[in-house]
Write a protein that holds these residues in place. Structure first.
Motif, PDB file in Angstrom:
ATOM      1  N   ILE A 178      -1.339   0.865 -11.248  1.00 21.48           N
ATOM      2  CA  ILE A 178      -0.795   1.178  -9.924  1.00 21.48           C
ATOM      3  C   ILE A 178       0.729   1.119  -9.967  1.00 21.48           C
ATOM      4  O   ILE A 178       1.301   0.056 -10.254  1.00 21.48           O
ATOM      5  CB  ILE A 178      -1.321   0.212  -8.839  1.00 21.48           C
ATOM      6  CG1 ILE A 178      -2.848   0.245  -8.791  1.00 21.48           C
ATOM      7  CG2 ILE A 178      -0.733   0.559  -7.469  1.00 21.48           C
ATOM      8  CD1 ILE A 178      -3.454  -0.747  -7.798  1.00 21.48           C
ATOM      9  N   PRO A 179       1.423   2.218  -9.702  1.00 24.34           N
ATOM     10  CA  PRO A 179       2.896   2.213  -9.716  1.00 24.34           C
ATOM     11  C   PRO A 179       3.467   1.208  -8.717  1.00 24.34           C
ATOM     12  O   PRO A 179       2.912   1.022  -7.633  1.00 24.34           O
ATOM     13  CB  PRO A 179       3.264   3.645  -9.322  1.00 24.34           C
ATOM     14  CG  PRO A 179       2.049   4.453  -9.644  1.00 24.34           C
ATOM     15  CD  PRO A 179       0.878   3.549  -9.390  1.00 24.34           C
ATOM     16  N   VAL A 180       4.553   0.574  -9.096  1.00 21.31           N
ATOM     17  CA  VAL A 180       5.195  -0.405  -8.215  1.00 21.31           C
ATOM     18  C   VAL A 180       5.592   0.242  -6.891  1.00 21.31           C
ATOM     19  O   VAL A 180       5.442  -0.368  -5.828  1.00 21.31           O
ATOM     20  CB  VAL A 180       6.437  -1.008  -8.910  1.00 21.31           C
ATOM     21  CG1 VAL A 180       7.253  -1.833  -7.913  1.00 21.31           C
ATOM     22  CG2 VAL A 180       6.010  -1.876 -10.082  1.00 21.31           C
ATOM     23  N   LYS A 181       6.066   1.486  -6.937  1.00 26.45           N
ATOM     24  CA  LYS A 181       6.474   2.167  -5.702  1.00 26.45           C
ATOM     25  C   LYS A 181       5.303   2.329  -4.742  1.00 26.45           C
ATOM     26  O   LYS A 181       5.466   2.214  -3.525  1.00 26.45           O
ATOM     27  CB  LYS A 181       7.086   3.527  -6.029  1.00 26.45           C
ATOM     28  CG  LYS A 181       8.459   3.442  -6.699  1.00 26.45           C
ATOM     29  CD  LYS A 181       9.022   4.825  -6.980  1.00 26.45           C
ATOM     30  CE  LYS A 181      10.388   4.724  -7.648  1.00 26.45           C
ATOM     31  NZ  LYS A 181      10.956   6.056  -7.968  1.00 26.45           N
ATOM     32  N   VAL A 182       4.131   2.594  -5.297  1.00 29.03           N
ATOM     33  CA  VAL A 182       2.934   2.719  -4.462  1.00 29.03           C
ATOM     34  C   VAL A 182       2.622   1.385  -3.804  1.00 29.03           C
ATOM     35  O   VAL A 182       2.365   1.306  -2.592  1.00 29.03           O
ATOM     36  CB  VAL A 182       1.727   3.200  -5.298  1.00 29.03           C
ATOM     37  CG1 VAL A 182       0.435   3.096  -4.485  1.00 29.03           C
ATOM     38  CG2 VAL A 182       1.944   4.631  -5.763  1.00 29.03           C
ATOM     39  N   THR A 183       2.649   0.331  -4.596  1.00 27.38           N
ATOM     40  CA  THR A 183       2.385  -1.014  -4.061  1.00 27.38           C
ATOM     41  C   THR A 183       3.365  -1.360  -2.943  1.00 27.38           C
ATOM     42  O   THR A 183       2.970  -1.810  -1.871  1.00 27.38           O
ATOM     43  CB  THR A 183       2.469  -2.063  -5.188  1.00 27.38           C
ATOM     44  OG1 THR A 183       1.424  -1.822  -6.133  1.00 27.38           O
ATOM     45  CG2 THR A 183       2.335  -3.472  -4.643  1.00 27.38           C
ATOM     46  N   LEU A 184       4.646  -1.155  -3.199  1.00 28.97           N
ATOM     47  CA  LEU A 184       5.665  -1.468  -2.192  1.00 28.97           C
ATOM     48  C   LEU A 184       5.435  -0.658  -0.914  1.00 28.97           C
ATOM     49  O   LEU A 184       5.438  -1.226   0.193  1.00 28.97           O
ATOM     50  CB  LEU A 184       7.057  -1.171  -2.747  1.00 28.97           C
ATOM     51  CG  LEU A 184       7.604  -2.162  -3.780  1.00 28.97           C
ATOM     52  CD1 LEU A 184       8.890  -1.627  -4.390  1.00 28.97           C
ATOM     53  CD2 LEU A 184       7.854  -3.527  -3.146  1.00 28.97           C
ATOM     54  N   ASN A 185       5.229   0.625  -1.044  1.00 27.90           N
ATOM     55  CA  ASN A 185       5.037   1.480   0.139  1.00 27.90           C
ATOM     56  C   ASN A 185       3.813   1.060   0.946  1.00 27.90           C
ATOM     57  O   ASN A 185       3.851   1.058   2.179  1.00 27.90           O
ATOM     58  CB  ASN A 185       4.907   2.944  -0.282  1.00 27.90           C
ATOM     59  CG  ASN A 185       6.219   3.538  -0.758  1.00 27.90           C
ATOM     60  OD1 ASN A 185       7.285   3.030  -0.418  1.00 27.90           O
ATOM     61  ND2 ASN A 185       6.148   4.593  -1.543  1.00 27.90           N
ATOM     62  N   GLU A 186       2.732   0.716   0.263  1.00 34.67           N
ATOM     63  CA  GLU A 186       1.503   0.331   0.962  1.00 34.67           C
ATOM     64  C   GLU A 186       1.712  -0.922   1.804  1.00 34.67           C
ATOM     65  O   GLU A 186       1.309  -0.972   2.973  1.00 34.67           O
ATOM     66  CB  GLU A 186       0.375   0.096  -0.049  1.00 34.67           C
ATOM     67  CG  GLU A 186      -0.201   1.365  -0.637  1.00 34.67           C
ATOM     68  CD  GLU A 186      -0.891   2.229   0.408  1.00 34.67           C
ATOM     69  OE1 GLU A 186      -1.620   1.685   1.259  1.00 34.67           O
ATOM     70  OE2 GLU A 186      -0.700   3.457   0.381  1.00 34.67           O
ATOM     71  N   TYR A 187       2.355  -1.925   1.242  1.00 26.38           N
ATOM     72  CA  TYR A 187       2.514  -3.182   1.991  1.00 26.38           C
ATOM     73  C   TYR A 187       3.603  -3.089   3.058  1.00 26.38           C
ATOM     74  O   TYR A 187       3.530  -3.780   4.076  1.00 26.38           O
ATOM     75  CB  TYR A 187       2.737  -4.347   1.022  1.00 26.38           C
ATOM     76  CG  TYR A 187       1.464  -4.646   0.260  1.00 26.38           C
ATOM     77  CD1 TYR A 187       0.402  -5.302   0.874  1.00 26.38           C
ATOM     78  CD2 TYR A 187       1.290  -4.181  -1.045  1.00 26.38           C
ATOM     79  CE1 TYR A 187      -0.786  -5.519   0.195  1.00 26.38           C
ATOM     80  CE2 TYR A 187       0.101  -4.391  -1.723  1.00 26.38           C
ATOM     81  CZ  TYR A 187      -0.940  -5.063  -1.094  1.00 26.38           C
ATOM     82  OH  TYR A 187      -2.130  -5.270  -1.753  1.00 26.38           O
ATOM     83  N   LEU A 188       4.559  -2.228   2.863  1.00 25.22           N
ATOM     84  CA  LEU A 188       5.554  -1.997   3.914  1.00 25.22           C
ATOM     85  C   LEU A 188       4.891  -1.299   5.112  1.00 25.22           C
ATOM     86  O   LEU A 188       5.198  -1.613   6.266  1.00 25.22           O
ATOM     87  CB  LEU A 188       6.708  -1.147   3.384  1.00 25.22           C
ATOM     88  CG  LEU A 188       7.595  -1.821   2.325  1.00 25.22           C
ATOM     89  CD1 LEU A 188       8.683  -0.871   1.864  1.00 25.22           C
ATOM     90  CD2 LEU A 188       8.194  -3.115   2.851  1.00 25.22           C
ATOM     91  N   GLU A 189       3.965  -0.379   4.835  1.00 28.85           N
ATOM     92  CA  GLU A 189       3.232   0.286   5.914  1.00 28.85           C
ATOM     93  C   GLU A 189       2.353  -0.705   6.668  1.00 28.85           C
ATOM     94  O   GLU A 189       2.270  -0.659   7.898  1.00 28.85           O
ATOM     95  CB  GLU A 189       2.387   1.434   5.355  1.00 28.85           C
ATOM     96  CG  GLU A 189       3.183   2.661   4.956  1.00 28.85           C
ATOM     97  CD  GLU A 189       3.966   3.249   6.118  1.00 28.85           C
ATOM     98  OE1 GLU A 189       3.377   3.433   7.201  1.00 28.85           O
ATOM     99  OE2 GLU A 189       5.169   3.514   5.955  1.00 28.85           O
ATOM    100  N   LEU A 190       1.718  -1.596   5.941  1.00 32.27           N
ATOM    101  CA  LEU A 190       0.871  -2.604   6.604  1.00 32.27           C
ATOM    102  C   LEU A 190       1.720  -3.543   7.457  1.00 32.27           C
ATOM    103  O   LEU A 190       1.301  -3.958   8.542  1.00 32.27           O
ATOM    104  CB  LEU A 190       0.090  -3.407   5.558  1.00 32.27           C
ATOM    105  CG  LEU A 190      -0.962  -2.652   4.758  1.00 32.27           C
ATOM    106  CD1 LEU A 190      -1.769  -3.621   3.892  1.00 32.27           C
ATOM    107  CD2 LEU A 190      -1.904  -1.874   5.663  1.00 32.27           C
ATOM    108  N   ALA A 191       2.902  -3.859   6.976  1.00 35.29           N
ATOM    109  CA  ALA A 191       3.798  -4.739   7.734  1.00 35.29           C
ATOM    110  C   ALA A 191       4.207  -4.087   9.052  1.00 35.29           C
ATOM    111  O   ALA A 191       4.292  -4.756  10.086  1.00 35.29           O
ATOM    112  CB  ALA A 191       5.032  -5.077   6.903  1.00 35.29           C
TER     113      ALA A 191
END
Length: 317
Positions: A264-277
């Motif tokens: 899983i790319p780090v950018k994907v991880t970051l974007n997903e949790y920023l959206e959840l926030a």
């Protein structure tokens, strides 16, 4: 069926309950709760497919009732049956997979006649319905497009449905809109030639998704303290006890995902949790979380704790 995003949401919800009870329940119980929650979403997927079938049955009963009047009008005797004859709804009603699931689960809308009536009235009063039943040259594709728009515009916007589902199950509080989007995705794949056997989506896209959910849950629980200390280290200007609990939890999940899932790319991880926030926390949380996680992931990369594998992933951050 369930995307990685909805799996992350469900993991977040289970972890929130777990840590709010000071971790007094077992990890095994938390895992069981997670997969039960996932199964309830799958139940709702089938249940909302059944909804349009029951609405059509109600519509047909109205037609038959009008015909049986003592002095029926011309319109009563010659009704427009475009809606009840919708070919795609017919496919749903005869779908073997759906009917088997509904029978096994003993699911039904029979206890909610007023809801069925209310949605039906909302449909027939809409411009969407009027345009559909009066359009010339009916076709399968028109039937499908109408049904997709019906779910998108009428059913998804019918507030009493959400209230009803919340009363039926606490697991359906945040689910309906997402599940309707999955139903629309399924409908787009329907074909006229598949009369009874149009496949509905499976619970998981593949076994990797189920393993993703289990592993992420376990890692956050088992390394909760380690991840919390890392967050505290890189939020020096903040009292960690004053940071919103959900923000800490989302960052712990992001760290676990970054470290444990090499594909899983780090950018994907970051974007997903920023959206959840943005959805589950405060207005400023996504900016705060982004700043902290940027520092943490830079540290993890420097200390060789981010081992990304696969095409285009090596060295990505």
């Amino acid at each position: 069926m369930l995307s990685r995003r909805i799996l992350r949401i469900k993991i977040m919800q289970v972890l929130y309950a777990y840590f709010k009870h000071d971790g007094k329940s077992s990890l095994k119980k938390a895992e069981q709760e997670l997969f039960f929650s996932v199964e309830k979403a799958f139940d709702l997927y089938h249940y909302l497919f059944l909804l349009i079938v029951d609405i059509t049955i109600y519509a047909n009963s109205r037609i038959e009732l009008a015909k049986s009047k003592k002095i029926p009008t011309f319109e009563d005797l010659h009704p427009n049956t475009r809606f009840v004859d919708n070919k795609v709804i017919g496919q749903i009603g005869s779908n073997e997979q759906l009917n088997s699931f509904i029978q096994n689960k003993k699911m039904s809308w029979v206890q909610y006649p007023e809801l069925i009536k209310g949605i039906y009235n909302a449909i027939v009063e809409s411009k969407l319905y009027n345009d559909y039943i009066t359009s010339p040259n009916p076709s399968y594709e028109q039937d499908k497009d109408f049904l997709i728009d019906l779910y998108k515009e009428i059913i998804a916007g019918y507030e009493p449905l959400y209230q009803n589902l919340e009363e039926q199950s606490i697991y359906w509080n945040d689910e309906p809109e997402f599940i309707i989007s999955i139903i629309i995705k399924t409908l787009k794949g329907f074909k006229e030639t598949e009369v009874n056997g149009t496949k509905l989506l499976p619970l998981y896209k593949n076994e990797d998704d189920k393993e993703f959910a289990k592993k992420l849950l376990h890692k956050v629980v088992l390394k909760h303290t380690e991840y919390r200390e890392l967050i505290e280290k890189y939020s020096k200007n903040w009292d960690i006890d004053r940071i919103a609990f959900i923000d800490i939890l989302l960052m712990q999940m992001a760290i676990a995902e970054g470290i444990e899932f090499s594909s899983i790319p780090v950018k994907v991880t970051l974007n997903e949790y920023l959206e959840l926030a943005k959805y589950y926390s405060t207005i400023k949380s996504s900016v705060f979380i982004n700043g902290i996680l940027d520092k943490i992931f830079a540290h993890l990369k420097e200390s060789n704790q981010l081992n990304k594998k696969g095409r285009g992933l090596i060295g990505e951050i």
